[in-house]
Enzyme design. Sequence first.
Site, short mmCIF file in Angstrom:
data_model
loop_
_atom_site.label_atom_id
_atom_site.label_comp_id
_atom_site.label_asym_id
_atom_site.label_seq_id
_atom_site.Cartn_x
_atom_site.Cartn_y
_atom_site.Cartn_z
N ARG A 25 0.85 -1.20 0.00
CA ARG A 25 0.00 0.00 0.00
C ARG A 25 0.88 1.24 0.00
O ARG A 25 1.75 1.38 0.85
CB ARG A 25 -0.87 0.04 1.26
N SER A 124 -7.90 -1.12 1.13
CA SER A 124 -8.87 -1.39 2.19
C SER A 124 -9.58 -0.14 2.71
O SER A 124 -10.31 0.50 1.98
CB SER A 124 -8.17 -2.14 3.32
N HIS A 125 -9.31 0.21 3.95
CA HIS A 125 -10.02 1.30 4.62
C HIS A 125 -9.28 2.63 4.49
O HIS A 125 -9.69 3.62 5.08
CB HIS A 125 -10.20 0.95 6.09
N ASP A 300 -16.09 -1.13 4.95
CA ASP A 300 -14.94 -0.33 4.52
C ASP A 300 -14.83 -0.36 2.99
O ASP A 300 -15.68 -0.95 2.31
CB ASP A 300 -13.64 -0.80 5.19
N ASP A 302 -13.12 -1.92 0.73
CA ASP A 302 -13.13 -3.19 -0.01
C ASP A 302 -14.10 -4.20 0.57
O ASP A 302 -14.08 -5.38 0.19
CB ASP A 302 -11.71 -3.77 -0.08
N ASP A 304 -14.54 -5.79 3.39
CA ASP A 304 -14.28 -6.92 4.30
C ASP A 304 -14.55 -6.55 5.76
O ASP A 304 -14.79 -7.42 6.59
CB ASP A 304 -12.88 -7.53 4.10
N ARG A 305 -14.53 -5.24 6.08
CA ARG A 305 -14.82 -4.85 7.46
C ARG A 305 -16.30 -4.54 7.65
O ARG A 305 -17.00 -4.25 6.68
CB ARG A 305 -14.02 -3.60 7.83
N THR A 368 -2.59 -10.24 15.24
CA THR A 368 -3.40 -9.44 14.34
C THR A 368 -3.10 -9.82 12.89
O THR A 368 -1.93 -9.92 12.51
CB THR A 368 -3.08 -7.95 14.56
N GLU A 387 -12.06 -9.89 14.80
CA GLU A 387 -11.03 -8.99 15.32
C GLU A 387 -11.67 -7.69 15.77
O GLU A 387 -12.68 -7.26 15.23
CB GLU A 387 -10.03 -8.67 14.21
N SER A 389 -10.70 -4.94 15.05
CA SER A 389 -10.57 -3.97 13.96
C SER A 389 -11.71 -4.09 12.96
O SER A 389 -11.52 -3.90 11.77
CB SER A 389 -9.22 -4.14 13.27
N LYS A 400 -12.00 -11.84 5.79
CA LYS A 400 -13.15 -11.41 6.58
C LYS A 400 -14.22 -10.88 5.64
O LYS A 400 -13.92 -10.54 4.50
CB LYS A 400 -12.73 -10.38 7.62
C1 G6P Z 1 -6.11 -5.63 8.04
C2 G6P Z 1 -6.12 -7.10 8.28
C3 G6P Z 1 -6.74 -7.40 9.61
C4 G6P Z 1 -6.04 -6.65 10.70
C5 G6P Z 1 -5.93 -5.21 10.38
C6 G6P Z 1 -4.98 -4.60 11.37
O1 G6P Z 1 -7.42 -5.14 7.97
O2 G6P Z 1 -6.84 -7.75 7.28
O3 G6P Z 1 -6.71 -8.76 9.84
O4 G6P Z 1 -6.72 -6.77 11.92
O5 G6P Z 1 -5.43 -5.02 9.09
O6 G6P Z 1 -4.69 -3.34 11.02
P1 G6P Z 1 -3.57 -2.54 11.80
O7 G6P Z 1 -3.63 -1.21 11.16
O8 G6P Z 1 -4.02 -2.53 13.24
O9 G6P Z 1 -2.28 -3.29 11.63
ZN ZN Z 2 -10.75 -3.86 4.15
#
Ligand code: G6P
Ligand code: ZN
Length: 583
Positions: A25, A124-125, A300, A302, A304-305, A368, A387, A389, A400
């Site tokens: 990313r 992603s987000h 989010d 993509d 998945d969240r 994580t 999770e 998150s 997810k």
């Molecule tokens: C992505 C992964 C998750 C994880 C998250 C953590 O979304 O797919 O499995 O929990 O990142 O993000 P962070 O910014 O806390 O490392």
């Molecule tokens: Zn995502």
Amino acid sequence: MANFKVSRVETTPFEGQKPGTSGLRKKVKVFIQPHYLQNFVQATFNALGADRVEGATLVVSGDGRYYSKDAIQIITKMAAANGVRRVWIGQNGLLSTPAVSAVVRERVGADGSKATGAFILTASHNPGGPHEDFGIKYNMENGGPAPEGITNKIYENTTTIKEYLIAEGLPDVDISTTGVSSFEGPKGKFDVDVFDSTSDYLKLLKSIFDFPAIQKLLSSPKFSFCYDALHGVAGVHAKRIFVEELGANESSLVNCVPKEDFGGGHPDPNLTYAKELVARMGLSKTHSEPNPPEFGAAADGDGDRNMVLGKRFFVTPSDSVAIIAANAVQAIPYFSGGLKGVARSMPTSAALDIVAKHLKLKFFEVPTGWKFFGNLMDAGMCSICGEESFGTGSDHIREKDGIWAVLAWLSILAYKNKDNLGEGNLVSVEDIVCQHWAIYGRHYYTRYDYENVNADGAKDLMAHLVKLQSSIDEVNKLIKGIRSDVSNVVHADEFEYKDPVDGSVSKHQGIRYLFEDGSRLVFRLSGTGSEGATIRLYIEQYEKDSSKIGRDSQEALAPLVEVALKLSKMQEYTSRSAPTVIT
Ligand code: G6P
Ligand code: ZN
């Protein structure tokens, strides 16, 4: 049939192409440098090896963020040149991350072909647009992210790359219309198959949930529903699944038209960024909503969240997975035979642990990152996981799944209300959560995020916390000087995990302070940011006494928060007096 030739383009390595938690990313301006994307894609093909590339069927799609359309054309041409047999593209290049996983696992092409892997184009987000982020990650044949062995190889290859292959004479493909186009290259046929983005994903979801029961709930005048895709790709699937299949009103969908820049927003479903949904659900501090819907959810970029809300009520992701696990066997047909096991990431609250204990389920605490669940699922050891998150999912795929989580909640609501959609009071989201707390106790939980702080400051803060761990007595003395009403630390460490399936060990997965009364403080550096460092502080306190489970969580956690901030010297190391986001 058009013909193409293979052209070998000389290139030199770029620094920093190391895939993070979920792929590579970077800012768009980094990705659009000549050869930048191409180097990474070629490095991936080289890491996979000719066996996995020649003749392969690859899915290429993503969340539709800025630069996706260009990237799809580049990857398609490189795939052709590297001997890939077919590229599958979701219409308009749009597939949520869970939909990609479903397509890889389930879709069968018209010629009987099955996918062997996928390039997912998403950050992603993270925000999108010309000045924001782009991202790419590779998923394997099981529909899950490439394991570290492969991502390390990709990275190694990016440091030595000298050339990449690209098809010359292959026209840009029209990704807006479904259908198969065939081409002929030096190694034979090459097909581009543009397909409906939702059909395969929907088919899988229909085999998991009781759609008629959910439809009955959604059509009840007692129930109301709202879904906010934050202009991410989930909007495409949401329209088809919630409106066309399940009969929800079209006005239930907010921000469900995907945009390259997510409408200028931050496509992360939490109480700070999902502003419109939060206001609609009656949770805004500045706006009062007379009649919020019974149920609301957001996704989010993509898809998945997920964030789940009730009327004027927030469900923490840690509670969400625990509640889904507690009700799955009764409410979701896919799980009617029982759960193989459940799992959560280390910083996620222990609400799931209590459910696992009550229901005598296998339980795992992993670092994580969704990939750790994937291993357990492939080995048949885990059915449901989640999770803090805002990630929840199951072994139906290897990512997810935001829409799955919404359907799981709608299933639970449908099940709890199966006899009272006519007469009687609706059992609300809040009722379900409160009943859960009454049985299992409540884990008060909050997360403080300090985004884009100075990377050295963040590193020093973490080092300071590790150093403190050498004397628990010293830590307890410090804590007593900050707040005498907080219990004692009994154990402090850096979380380490040995994967029970492949035996691999992951170290330095977050700094933990565990208290005598079951409270926890966890400090971690985010693995998903693209600028500076993001410190995450996770705070949790367990309350079994049912007379004390109805407090405001920020108020209940205030003493622990004060201890965490002072113990870590947060302000000193980050120059921040407040976090960027509190969830
Ligand atoms: C992505 C992964 C998750 C994880 C998250 C953590 O979304 O797919 O499995 O929990 O990142 O993000 P962070 O910014 O806390 O490392
Ligand atoms: Zn995502």
